[in-house]
Design a protein around this motif. Structure first.
Motif, PDB file in Angstrom:
ATOM      1  N   SER A 133      -6.603  15.773  -9.967  1.00  0.00           N
ATOM      2  CA  SER A 133      -6.087  16.145  -8.628  1.00  0.00           C
ATOM      3  C   SER A 133      -5.844  15.011  -7.822  1.00  0.00           C
ATOM      4  CB  SER A 133      -5.921  18.748  -8.402  1.00  0.00           C
ATOM      5  OG  SER A 133      -7.064  17.520  -8.105  1.00  0.00           O
ATOM      6  N   VAL A 134      -4.902  15.155  -7.182  1.00  0.00           N
ATOM      7  CA  VAL A 134      -4.685  14.342  -5.787  1.00  0.00           C
ATOM      8  C   VAL A 134      -4.473  15.676  -4.771  1.00  0.00           C
ATOM      9  CG1 VAL A 134      -3.014  12.828  -5.282  1.00  0.00           C
ATOM     10  CG2 VAL A 134      -3.353  12.701  -7.131  1.00  0.00           C
ATOM     11  N   HIS A 135      -5.384  15.104  -3.909  1.00  0.00           N
ATOM     12  CA  HIS A 135      -5.185  15.317  -2.801  1.00  0.00           C
ATOM     13  C   HIS A 135      -4.831  14.752  -1.280  1.00  0.00           C
ATOM     14  CE1 HIS A 135      -7.623  18.624  -4.487  1.00  0.00           C
ATOM     15  NE2 HIS A 135      -8.293  17.833  -5.212  1.00  0.00           N
ATOM     16  N   PRO A 136      -3.229  15.048  -1.438  1.00  0.00           N
ATOM     17  CA  PRO A 136      -2.896  13.874  -0.177  1.00  0.00           C
ATOM     18  C   PRO A 136      -2.335  14.867   1.426  1.00  0.00           C
ATOM     19  CG  PRO A 136      -1.676  15.056  -1.253  1.00  0.00           C
ATOM     20  CD  PRO A 136      -2.603  15.184  -2.004  1.00  0.00           C
ATOM     21  N   LYS A 137      -2.493  13.972   2.242  1.00  0.00           N
ATOM     22  CA  LYS A 137      -2.780  14.192   3.108  1.00  0.00           C
ATOM     23  C   LYS A 137      -1.526  14.860   3.855  1.00  0.00           C
ATOM     24  CE  LYS A 137      -5.695  10.039   4.313  1.00  0.00           C
ATOM     25  NZ  LYS A 137      -6.084   9.128   4.023  1.00  0.00           N
ATOM     26  N   LEU A 138      -0.181  14.322   3.620  1.00  0.00           N
ATOM     27  CA  LEU A 138       0.923  14.429   3.809  1.00  0.00           C
ATOM     28  C   LEU A 138       1.264  15.454   2.641  1.00  0.00           C
ATOM     29  CD1 LEU A 138       3.274  14.594   4.970  1.00  0.00           C
ATOM     30  CD2 LEU A 138       4.460  12.492   4.126  1.00  0.00           C
ATOM     31  N   GLU A 139       1.546  16.569   2.856  1.00  0.00           N
ATOM     32  CA  GLU A 139       2.237  17.554   1.938  1.00  0.00           C
ATOM     33  C   GLU A 139       2.955  18.185   2.130  1.00  0.00           C
ATOM     34  OE1 GLU A 139      -0.539  20.282   0.125  1.00  0.00           O
ATOM     35  OE2 GLU A 139      -2.209  18.801   0.854  1.00  0.00           O
ATOM     36  N   LEU A 140       4.207  18.651   1.346  1.00  0.00           N
ATOM     37  CA  LEU A 140       5.576  18.474   1.213  1.00  0.00           C
ATOM     38  C   LEU A 140       6.161  19.667   0.042  1.00  0.00           C
ATOM     39  CD1 LEU A 140       7.821  15.320   2.668  1.00  0.00           C
ATOM     40  CD2 LEU A 140       6.254  17.953   4.132  1.00  0.00           C
ATOM     41  N   THR A 141       6.877  21.008   0.689  1.00  0.00           N
ATOM     42  CA  THR A 141       7.378  21.402  -0.241  1.00  0.00           C
ATOM     43  C   THR A 141       8.719  20.988  -1.400  1.00  0.00           C
ATOM     44  OG1 THR A 141       9.539  22.375   0.857  1.00  0.00           O
ATOM     45  CG2 THR A 141       7.528  23.330   0.676  1.00  0.00           C
TER      46      THR A 141
ATOM     47  N   ALA B 132      14.855  16.891  -0.524  1.00  0.00           N
ATOM     48  CA  ALA B 132      15.859  16.655   0.767  1.00  0.00           C
ATOM     49  C   ALA B 132      15.169  15.388   1.462  1.00  0.00           C
ATOM     50  CB  ALA B 132      15.649  17.588   1.513  1.00  0.00           C
ATOM     51  N   LYS B 133      14.413  14.549   1.186  1.00  0.00           N
ATOM     52  CA  LYS B 133      14.124  13.594   1.827  1.00  0.00           C
ATOM     53  C   LYS B 133      14.336  12.751   1.613  1.00  0.00           C
ATOM     54  CE  LYS B 133       9.595  11.132   3.846  1.00  0.00           C
ATOM     55  NZ  LYS B 133      10.235  10.722   5.244  1.00  0.00           N
ATOM     56  N   LEU B 134      14.319  12.229  -0.138  1.00  0.00           N
ATOM     57  CA  LEU B 134      14.229  11.094  -0.592  1.00  0.00           C
ATOM     58  C   LEU B 134      15.520  11.383  -1.082  1.00  0.00           C
ATOM     59  CD1 LEU B 134      11.380  11.619  -2.460  1.00  0.00           C
ATOM     60  CD2 LEU B 134      11.726   9.892  -1.053  1.00  0.00           C
ATOM     61  N   THR B 135      16.504   9.872  -1.812  1.00  0.00           N
ATOM     62  CA  THR B 135      17.590   9.740  -2.807  1.00  0.00           C
ATOM     63  C   THR B 135      17.075  10.279  -4.630  1.00  0.00           C
ATOM     64  OG1 THR B 135      16.945   7.751  -3.465  1.00  0.00           O
ATOM     65  CG2 THR B 135      19.155   7.898  -1.679  1.00  0.00           C
ATOM     66  N   PRO B 136      18.184  10.941  -4.654  1.00  0.00           N
ATOM     67  CA  PRO B 136      17.366  11.903  -6.381  1.00  0.00           C
ATOM     68  C   PRO B 136      16.978  10.687  -7.324  1.00  0.00           C
ATOM     69  CG  PRO B 136      19.932  12.131  -5.498  1.00  0.00           C
ATOM     70  CD  PRO B 136      19.735  10.779  -5.148  1.00  0.00           C
ATOM     71  N   ALA B 137      17.020   9.099  -7.274  1.00  0.00           N
ATOM     72  CA  ALA B 137      16.605   8.025  -7.649  1.00  0.00           C
ATOM     73  C   ALA B 137      14.910   7.543  -7.566  1.00  0.00           C
ATOM     74  CB  ALA B 137      17.500   6.455  -7.551  1.00  0.00           C
TER      75      ALA B 137
ATOM     76  N   THR C 169       9.140 -12.837   0.631  1.00  0.00           N
ATOM     77  CA  THR C 169       8.979 -12.565   2.121  1.00  0.00           C
ATOM     78  C   THR C 169       7.717 -12.282   2.019  1.00  0.00           C
ATOM     79  OG1 THR C 169      11.456 -11.915   2.598  1.00  0.00           O
ATOM     80  CG2 THR C 169       9.961 -11.194   4.290  1.00  0.00           C
ATOM     81  N   GLU C 170       6.899 -13.210   3.594  1.00  0.00           N
ATOM     82  CA  GLU C 170       5.578 -11.783   4.189  1.00  0.00           C
ATOM     83  C   GLU C 170       5.998 -10.551   4.840  1.00  0.00           C
ATOM     84  OE1 GLU C 170       3.070 -15.009   5.726  1.00  0.00           O
ATOM     85  OE2 GLU C 170       4.438 -16.377   5.633  1.00  0.00           O
ATOM     86  N   GLY C 171       5.274  -9.870   4.390  1.00  0.00           N
ATOM     87  CA  GLY C 171       4.277  -8.467   5.611  1.00  0.00           C
ATOM     88  C   GLY C 171       3.960  -7.436   4.814  1.00  0.00           C
ATOM     89  N   VAL C 172       3.626  -6.512   4.601  1.00  0.00           N
ATOM     90  CA  VAL C 172       3.015  -5.518   4.711  1.00  0.00           C
ATOM     91  C   VAL C 172       4.495  -4.239   3.461  1.00  0.00           C
ATOM     92  CG1 VAL C 172       2.215  -3.182   5.100  1.00  0.00           C
ATOM     93  CG2 VAL C 172       1.653  -6.011   6.369  1.00  0.00           C
ATOM     94  N   TYR C 173       3.845  -3.998   2.560  1.00  0.00           N
ATOM     95  CA  TYR C 173       4.834  -2.862   1.364  1.00  0.00           C
ATOM     96  C   TYR C 173       4.055  -1.469   2.534  1.00  0.00           C
ATOM     97  CZ  TYR C 173       6.772  -6.588  -0.752  1.00  0.00           C
ATOM     98  OH  TYR C 173       7.267  -7.990  -1.314  1.00  0.00           O
ATOM     99  N   ARG C 174       4.894  -1.086   2.141  1.00  0.00           N
ATOM    100  CA  ARG C 174       4.476   0.763   2.462  1.00  0.00           C
ATOM    101  C   ARG C 174       5.792   1.631   1.275  1.00  0.00           C
ATOM    102  NH1 ARG C 174       3.459   1.916   8.027  1.00  0.00           N
ATOM    103  NH2 ARG C 174       3.044   0.031   9.090  1.00  0.00           N
ATOM    104  N   CYS C 175       5.309   2.484   1.395  1.00  0.00           N
ATOM    105  CA  CYS C 175       5.537   3.695   1.051  1.00  0.00           C
ATOM    106  C   CYS C 175       6.523   4.213   1.101  1.00  0.00           C
ATOM    107  CB  CYS C 175       4.219   4.782   0.649  1.00  0.00           C
ATOM    108  SG  CYS C 175       4.758   6.552  -0.363  1.00  0.00           S
ATOM    109  N   ARG C 176       6.878   4.760   0.373  1.00  0.00           N
ATOM    110  CA  ARG C 176       9.158   4.816   0.845  1.00  0.00           C
ATOM    111  C   ARG C 176       9.054   6.023   0.802  1.00  0.00           C
ATOM    112  NH1 ARG C 176      13.515   2.288  -0.172  1.00  0.00           N
ATOM    113  NH2 ARG C 176      12.979   0.634  -1.047  1.00  0.00           N
ATOM    114  N   ALA C 177       8.017   7.625   0.445  1.00  0.00           N
ATOM    115  CA  ALA C 177       7.947   8.528   1.024  1.00  0.00           C
ATOM    116  C   ALA C 177       7.011   8.528   2.950  1.00  0.00           C
ATOM    117  CB  ALA C 177       7.364   9.376  -0.286  1.00  0.00           C
ATOM    118  N   CYS C 178       6.377   7.604   2.529  1.00  0.00           N
ATOM    119  CA  CYS C 178       5.399   8.594   3.941  1.00  0.00           C
ATOM    120  C   CYS C 178       5.078   7.325   4.652  1.00  0.00           C
ATOM    121  CB  CYS C 178       4.526   9.603   3.211  1.00  0.00           C
ATOM    122  SG  CYS C 178       3.227   8.274   2.673  1.00  0.00           S
ATOM    123  N   ASN C 179       5.764   6.485   4.685  1.00  0.00           N
ATOM    124  CA  ASN C 179       5.803   4.957   5.263  1.00  0.00           C
ATOM    125  C   ASN C 179       3.914   4.749   5.468  1.00  0.00           C
ATOM    126  OD1 ASN C 179       7.041   3.228   6.114  1.00  0.00           O
ATOM    127  ND2 ASN C 179       6.465   4.131   8.493  1.00  0.00           N
ATOM    128  N   ALA C 180       3.145   5.331   4.410  1.00  0.00           N
ATOM    129  CA  ALA C 180       1.288   4.728   4.552  1.00  0.00           C
ATOM    130  C   ALA C 180       1.549   3.257   3.847  1.00  0.00           C
ATOM    131  CB  ALA C 180       0.322   5.447   3.300  1.00  0.00           C
TER     132      ALA C 180
END
Length: 141
Positions: free
Chosen positions: A6-14, A20-25, A48-59
């Protein structure tokens, strides 16, 4: 690979908060382990140079200097930003054994990691990640 039952994330939302936070896709891929179609993602061919972050939580997940051309249809990286940025777990769906990659911060589905394919990378791994799971923050000039 760490096989977490199981995954035990630091950010947990219902579920309703994620919807509500994400688009359907985004929700379909990030929260329901969907896959975007090959060769259509925003970052498939990005240089492009840079950092790729999680679209859901910005990590922070991956750096552009670990991205490589795999010609598989999705952005490919040979290593995550840090060992604890992602969680890997066995995925036996679709009648095959794969290794799923999830954001360690929020538990969102990112894609899969493959090994032993002969890619000329330092790790011999291909983190095949859905563009829709990522946001690229370009390197400051």
């Amino acid at each position: 690979m760490s096989d977490h039952a199981s995954v035990h994330p630091k950010l947990e939302l219902t579920d309703s908060q994620w919807r509500a936070k994400l688009t359907p896709a985004e929700y379909r891929v990030l929260r329901q382990a969907g896959t975007e179609p090959a060769f259509v993602g925003e970052y498939t061919d990005t240089k492009t140079e840079g950092v790729y972050r999680c679209r859901a939580c910005n990590a922070e997940l991956f750096r552009s200097d670990s991205k490589f051309e795999s010609h598989c249809g999705w952005p490919s990286f040979f290593t995550p930003l840090a060992g604890d940025a992602v969680i890997e777990r066995v995925d036996d769906s679709l009648g095959m054994r794969r290794v799923e990659v999830l954001c360690a911060n929020c538990g969102s589905h990112l894609g899969h990691v493959f090994s032993g394919e002969g890619y000329p990378t330092p790790t011999d791994q291909r983190y095949c990640i859905n563009s829709i799971s990522l946001v690229l923050v370009p390197k400051a000039a």
